[in-house]
Structures are given as C-alpha cells and as structure tokens.
Design a protein around this motif. Structure first.
Motif, PDB file in Angstrom:
ATOM      1  N   LYS A  20     -18.803  -8.066   8.744  1.00  0.00           N
ATOM      2  CA  LYS A  20     -19.917  -9.002   8.671  1.00  0.00           C
ATOM      3  C   LYS A  20     -20.791  -8.557   7.516  1.00  0.00           C
ATOM      4  N   GLY A  21     -21.029  -9.457   6.576  1.00  0.00           N
ATOM      5  CA  GLY A  21     -21.830  -9.089   5.418  1.00  0.00           C
ATOM      6  C   GLY A  21     -21.081  -8.195   4.447  1.00  0.00           C
ATOM      7  N   THR A  22     -19.758  -8.191   4.507  1.00  0.00           N
ATOM      8  CA  THR A  22     -18.932  -7.397   3.598  1.00  0.00           C
ATOM      9  C   THR A  22     -18.314  -8.320   2.556  1.00  0.00           C
ATOM     10  N   LYS A  23     -17.683  -7.737   1.552  1.00  0.00           N
ATOM     11  CA  LYS A  23     -17.068  -8.517   0.475  1.00  0.00           C
ATOM     12  C   LYS A  23     -16.054  -9.530   0.995  1.00  0.00           C
ATOM     13  N   GLN A  24     -15.153  -9.088   1.820  1.00  0.00           N
ATOM     14  CA  GLN A  24     -14.111  -9.938   2.400  1.00  0.00           C
ATOM     15  C   GLN A  24     -14.300  -9.907   3.913  1.00  0.00           C
ATOM     16  N   ASP A  25     -14.180 -11.045   4.578  1.00  0.00           N
ATOM     17  CA  ASP A  25     -14.468 -11.057   6.009  1.00  0.00           C
ATOM     18  C   ASP A  25     -13.294 -10.653   6.894  1.00  0.00           C
ATOM     19  N   TYR A  26     -12.058 -10.726   6.402  1.00  0.00           N
ATOM     20  CA  TYR A  26     -10.890 -10.392   7.218  1.00  0.00           C
ATOM     21  C   TYR A  26      -9.824  -9.729   6.355  1.00  0.00           C
ATOM     22  N   VAL A  27      -9.405  -8.549   6.742  1.00  0.00           N
ATOM     23  CA  VAL A  27      -8.391  -7.804   5.996  1.00  0.00           C
ATOM     24  C   VAL A  27      -7.242  -7.476   6.949  1.00  0.00           C
ATOM     25  N   LEU A  28      -6.031  -7.773   6.529  1.00  0.00           N
ATOM     26  CA  LEU A  28      -4.840  -7.500   7.335  1.00  0.00           C
ATOM     27  C   LEU A  28      -3.960  -6.498   6.617  1.00  0.00           C
ATOM     28  N   ILE A  29      -3.574  -5.442   7.333  1.00  0.00           N
ATOM     29  CA  ILE A  29      -2.566  -4.496   6.846  1.00  0.00           C
ATOM     30  C   ILE A  29      -1.407  -4.600   7.816  1.00  0.00           C
ATOM     31  N   ILE A  42       0.867  -1.177   0.000  1.00  0.00           N
ATOM     32  CA  ILE A  42       0.000   0.000   0.000  1.00  0.00           C
ATOM     33  C   ILE A  42       0.904   1.228   0.000  1.00  0.00           C
ATOM     34  N   LYS A  43       0.573   2.212  -0.813  1.00  0.00           N
ATOM     35  CA  LYS A  43       1.365   3.441  -0.802  1.00  0.00           C
ATOM     36  C   LYS A  43       1.094   4.194   0.499  1.00  0.00           C
ATOM     37  N   GLN A  44       2.145   4.729   1.086  1.00  0.00           N
ATOM     38  CA  GLN A  44       2.033   5.459   2.355  1.00  0.00           C
ATOM     39  C   GLN A  44       1.008   6.579   2.256  1.00  0.00           C
ATOM     40  N   ARG A  45       0.978   7.269   1.140  1.00  0.00           N
ATOM     41  CA  ARG A  45       0.055   8.398   0.990  1.00  0.00           C
ATOM     42  C   ARG A  45      -1.408   7.955   0.910  1.00  0.00           C
ATOM     43  N   LEU A  75       3.233  -2.158   5.368  1.00  0.00           N
ATOM     44  CA  LEU A  75       2.259  -1.736   4.362  1.00  0.00           C
ATOM     45  C   LEU A  75       1.934  -2.818   3.331  1.00  0.00           C
ATOM     46  N   SER A  76       2.233  -4.067   3.650  1.00  0.00           N
ATOM     47  CA  SER A  76       1.761  -5.164   2.809  1.00  0.00           C
ATOM     48  C   SER A  76       0.491  -5.688   3.472  1.00  0.00           C
ATOM     49  N   GLY A  77      -0.111  -6.700   2.900  1.00  0.00           N
ATOM     50  CA  GLY A  77      -1.338  -7.224   3.486  1.00  0.00           C
ATOM     51  C   GLY A  77      -1.681  -8.583   2.924  1.00  0.00           C
ATOM     52  N   ASN A  78      -2.797  -9.136   3.388  1.00  0.00           N
ATOM     53  CA  ASN A  78      -3.224 -10.432   2.892  1.00  0.00           C
ATOM     54  C   ASN A  78      -3.921 -10.291   1.534  1.00  0.00           C
ATOM     55  N   ALA A  79      -4.365 -11.408   0.973  1.00  0.00           N
ATOM     56  CA  ALA A  79      -4.988 -11.398  -0.359  1.00  0.00           C
ATOM     57  C   ALA A  79      -6.251 -10.543  -0.379  1.00  0.00           C
ATOM     58  N   ASN A  80      -7.026 -10.565   0.705  1.00  0.00           N
ATOM     59  CA  ASN A  80      -8.231  -9.732   0.778  1.00  0.00           C
ATOM     60  C   ASN A  80      -7.882  -8.252   0.749  1.00  0.00           C
TER      61      ASN A  80
END
Length: 78
Positions: A36-45, A4-7, A49-54
């Motif tokens: 809950k009821g969202t596109k992806q259930d778990y998002v990690l940042i 993810i870009k810092q900005r 500044l990297s993250g999971n596939a979601n």
C-alpha cells in the motif's frame, strides 16, 4: 524470459519487505507481495523464479542496488 537468480532470491524478498510489501507464501513455493503506497501494488514470484511485470521492474531496480557505486579498481562510477 525473465528469471530471478537463485542466489538473489532471499535478498530480493527481504528487500521487498523492507520497502513495505507484505509477503504471502504460496503452497507451490512461490510468493506474492502486496504493498500500500508502494511503487507497484502486487508482485508475484513464481516457484520457477519468474514473476509478473511488477516483479521484473523491481528486480531490475534491486540489481542496481547490488552494484557498487564506484568500482575502486577502475576508479569509475558504475
């Protein structure tokens, strides 16, 4: 590697919250978002500044929203 870009970081976190994700700050500086009821259930940042596939999928969608739907100077749809 996806990053993810810092900005974009703060705006991306706000955008996730507006989509209905609940934010949890991690002690190392990263964050998780659960929905809950969202596109992806778990998002990690992570702190680097990297993250999971979601996170990657949602960040790509977020970047589309940053682009103007019409570039006025070129008269083209983005």
């Amino acid at each position: 590697m996806f990053k993810i870009k810092q900005r974009h970081l703060l705006a991306f976190k706000i955008w996730l919250a507006l989509l209905g994700y609940k934010k949890n700050d991690l002690p190392d500086g990263g964050a998780t978002f659960k929905g809950k009821g969202t596109k992806q259930d778990y998002v990690l940042i992570s702190k680097d500044l990297s993250g999971n596939a979601n996170c990657q999928k949602l960040y790509e969608e977020f970047k589309v929203h940053l682009v103007s739907p019409m570039d006025v100077s070129l008269g083209k749809v983005a």
